[in-house]
Scaffold this motif. Structure first.
Motif, PDB file in Angstrom:
ATOM      1  N   ILE A 233       0.871  -1.181   0.000  1.00  0.00           N
ATOM      2  CA  ILE A 233       0.000   0.000   0.000  1.00  0.00           C
ATOM      3  C   ILE A 233       0.902   1.224   0.000  1.00  0.00           C
ATOM      4  O   ILE A 233       1.790   1.345   0.850  1.00  0.00           O
ATOM      5  N   LEU A 234       0.686   2.118  -0.936  1.00  0.00           N
ATOM      6  CA  LEU A 234       1.562   3.271  -1.078  1.00  0.00           C
ATOM      7  C   LEU A 234       1.224   4.358  -0.060  1.00  0.00           C
ATOM      8  O   LEU A 234       0.055   4.616   0.234  1.00  0.00           O
ATOM      9  N   LEU A 235       2.274   5.001   0.429  1.00  0.00           N
ATOM     10  CA  LEU A 235       2.113   6.137   1.331  1.00  0.00           C
ATOM     11  C   LEU A 235       1.676   7.365   0.534  1.00  0.00           C
ATOM     12  O   LEU A 235       1.740   7.370  -0.704  1.00  0.00           O
ATOM     13  N   PRO A 236       1.239   8.424   1.222  1.00  0.00           N
ATOM     14  CA  PRO A 236       0.990   9.680   0.506  1.00  0.00           C
ATOM     15  C   PRO A 236       2.244  10.116  -0.248  1.00  0.00           C
ATOM     16  O   PRO A 236       3.363   9.948   0.239  1.00  0.00           O
ATOM     17  N   LEU A 255      -6.825   3.584   8.215  1.00  0.00           N
ATOM     18  CA  LEU A 255      -5.380   3.513   8.316  1.00  0.00           C
ATOM     19  C   LEU A 255      -4.816   4.926   8.362  1.00  0.00           C
ATOM     20  O   LEU A 255      -5.287   5.807   7.635  1.00  0.00           O
ATOM     21  N   CYS A 256      -3.842   5.167   9.213  1.00  0.00           N
ATOM     22  CA  CYS A 256      -3.249   6.507   9.256  1.00  0.00           C
ATOM     23  C   CYS A 256      -1.737   6.419   9.421  1.00  0.00           C
ATOM     24  O   CYS A 256      -1.197   5.429   9.919  1.00  0.00           O
ATOM     25  N   VAL A 257      -1.075   7.470   8.962  1.00  0.00           N
ATOM     26  CA  VAL A 257       0.378   7.584   9.010  1.00  0.00           C
ATOM     27  C   VAL A 257       0.732   8.796   9.855  1.00  0.00           C
ATOM     28  O   VAL A 257       0.166   9.884   9.663  1.00  0.00           O
ATOM     29  N   VAL A 258       1.656   8.612  10.793  1.00  0.00           N
ATOM     30  CA  VAL A 258       2.107   9.699  11.661  1.00  0.00           C
ATOM     31  C   VAL A 258       3.559  10.016  11.320  1.00  0.00           C
ATOM     32  O   VAL A 258       4.436   9.144  11.428  1.00  0.00           O
ATOM     33  N   TRP A 268      -1.694  11.727   8.605  1.00  0.00           N
ATOM     34  CA  TRP A 268      -2.458  11.483   7.385  1.00  0.00           C
ATOM     35  C   TRP A 268      -3.432  10.342   7.625  1.00  0.00           C
ATOM     36  O   TRP A 268      -3.123   9.381   8.337  1.00  0.00           O
ATOM     37  N   VAL A 269      -4.609  10.410   7.013  1.00  0.00           N
ATOM     38  CA  VAL A 269      -5.636   9.377   7.144  1.00  0.00           C
ATOM     39  C   VAL A 269      -6.046   8.890   5.762  1.00  0.00           C
ATOM     40  O   VAL A 269      -6.281   9.698   4.851  1.00  0.00           O
ATOM     41  N   ARG A 276      -4.679   5.136  -2.961  1.00  0.00           N
ATOM     42  CA  ARG A 276      -3.655   6.111  -2.601  1.00  0.00           C
ATOM     43  C   ARG A 276      -4.180   7.543  -2.662  1.00  0.00           C
ATOM     44  O   ARG A 276      -3.817   8.381  -1.829  1.00  0.00           O
ATOM     45  N   ASN A 277      -5.032   7.833  -3.621  1.00  0.00           N
ATOM     46  CA  ASN A 277      -5.551   9.204  -3.757  1.00  0.00           C
ATOM     47  C   ASN A 277      -6.463   9.613  -2.608  1.00  0.00           C
ATOM     48  O   ASN A 277      -6.849  10.786  -2.519  1.00  0.00           O
ATOM     49  N   SER A 278      -6.823   8.653  -1.744  1.00  0.00           N
ATOM     50  CA  SER A 278      -7.735   8.995  -0.644  1.00  0.00           C
ATOM     51  C   SER A 278      -6.989   9.426   0.620  1.00  0.00           C
ATOM     52  O   SER A 278      -7.622   9.737   1.628  1.00  0.00           O
TER      53      SER A 278
END
Length: 388
Positions: A233-236, A255-258, A268-269, A276-278
């Motif tokens: 799964i790609l990150l922002p 799913l979120c990235v800190v 990011w959420v 990925r665009n979401s």
């Protein structure tokens, strides 16, 4: 009261917290059969998940505590019904069940107090030359097979360079109550504190460096508990890992990235899983709202969705206002000075299927004798007199 429909009684009971339901099992035999039934357990869990009621913070670190998410006023001590050391980690929660990383491992429903000690699991692979080993655990729920699973990954790294060399993966199934070996993970896990907590929709997630990219970046690897397949799964696109501490979390089903740097934290959420665009930037927080170099973990939204509860550096809780970009510290009586927190919903989910089978046999026997039908009126009148 005796004329109250049975369906209405069931509807009332499924909205109550676990502590009350455990007490009400002693009201009447039919109440006990109802509350212990698989159908009622599923109804109660579904009601709690849909209404986001009976949610708590499970606090670990120096002992185990629970904090009511609605009140956020006091930490209540939970005494595990098994031998527990303060250094034993506690995993993410799945339907009220957590994995305790003790020796041996324990699956534990913190509110019904049921627990199950897992059988011993050893590493079969011979350690490569000049390597050292470490073990990481993941815990999740496979909804298609209605099974709770524990993933054990034993990794071997070079003693000097710490480069990943090999791994061995096994899965424990609560249904089969046994471990089995599966295909080894084709990538190295990060240096985790014994486990990774990011479970969502039957999939375990971990952040790994992307070996195919020249510029320092990372990719999320998703391990499906049902298919046992790995999916990236790609990150922002804006996120880079150079000079930034990047971690994964789950925030109310997303799913979120800190991303943590010396001067700020960006969260990011992913609003639509796997797209990925979401990815959406949820918030940016920096001093003086937090301290420099704070590690921030998002826990949950407020009821109206206007605020996010944050665990800052395992020392304090903050409500962050998304519109006003302000923060308010949450004072919880009885919290230890260092802690980690996981959101946990109360449930009656059982951990010993053999006990459930015995109760089913007894229930079928009682039905054949016609006792449940003949005592329903007594159950309604006597039970609700005690409750009211």
């Amino acid at each position: 009261m005796p004329n109250l429909p049975f369906e209405l009684i069931e509807d009332i009971l499924r909205r109550l917290p676990v502590k009350s339901l455990k007490r009400f099992r002693a009201v009447a035999k039919t109440w006990c059969y109802l509350i212990d039934s698989d159908n009622f357990i599923n109804l109660h869990l579904r009601q709690s998940l849909i209404s986001t009621s009976h949610r708590n913070l499970i606090i670990g670190g120096l002992g185990v505590y629970s904090v009511d998410l609605e009140a956020l006023d006091k930490a209540h001590v939970i005494k595990p019904p098994f031998y527990y050391k303060s250094v034993d980690g506690i995993s993410n929660s799945c339907n009220g069940i957590v994995l305790v990383m003790s020796d041996p491992l324990v699956l534990w429903n913190t509110f019904s107090r049921e627990y199950m000690t897992l059988p011993n699991c050893s590493t079969e692979m011979q350690a490569p030359f000049e390597s050292y080993g470490k073990v990481a655990y993941g815990f999740g729920y496979d909804s298609e097979s209605d099974d709770y699973k524990v993933v054990r990954v034993a990794e071997f790294r070079h003693k000097i360079t710490h480069i990943w060399m090999a791994s061995e993966t096994k899965i424990f199934s609560l249904r089969s109550k046994s471990w089995r070996r599966i295909g080894d993970f084709p990538y190295a896990l990060p240096f985790l504190r014994g486990n990774w907590r990011v479970h969502l929709n039957g999939v375990m997630h971990t952040l790994v460096e992307d070996p195919e990219e020249i510029e320092a970046t990372a990719v999320i690897m998703a391990f499906n508990l049902r298919t046992e397949m790995h999916t990236p799964i790609l990150l922002p696109s804006e996120v880079r890992i150079r000079g930034v501490d990047v971690s994964l979390d789950v925030l109310d089903g997303c799913l979120c990235v800190v991303c943590t740097s010396r001067h700020r934290v960006v969260i990011w959420v992913m609003k639509e899983y796997g797209v990925r665009n979401s990815w959406m930037k949820l918030l940016t927080i920096s001093p003086p709202l937090i301290e420099r170099n704070d590690i921030v973990k998002p826990l949950t939204y407020s009821r109206d969705g206007a605020k996010v509860l944050l665990n800052c550096d395992d020392k304090r809780l903050l409500w962050y206002d998304l519109a006003n970009h302000t923060a308010e510290e949450v004072v919880v009586e009885g919290l230890p000075f260092v802690f980690y927190a996981e959101v946990c919903v109360e449930s009656l989910v059982k951990l010993d299927n053999s006990v459930a089978e015995v109760k089913k046999k007894v229930q079928r026997k009682e039905k054949r004798k016609g006792k449940i039908r003949s005592t329903r009126d007594d159950f309604l009148s006597e039970g609700f007199k005690l409750v009211l």
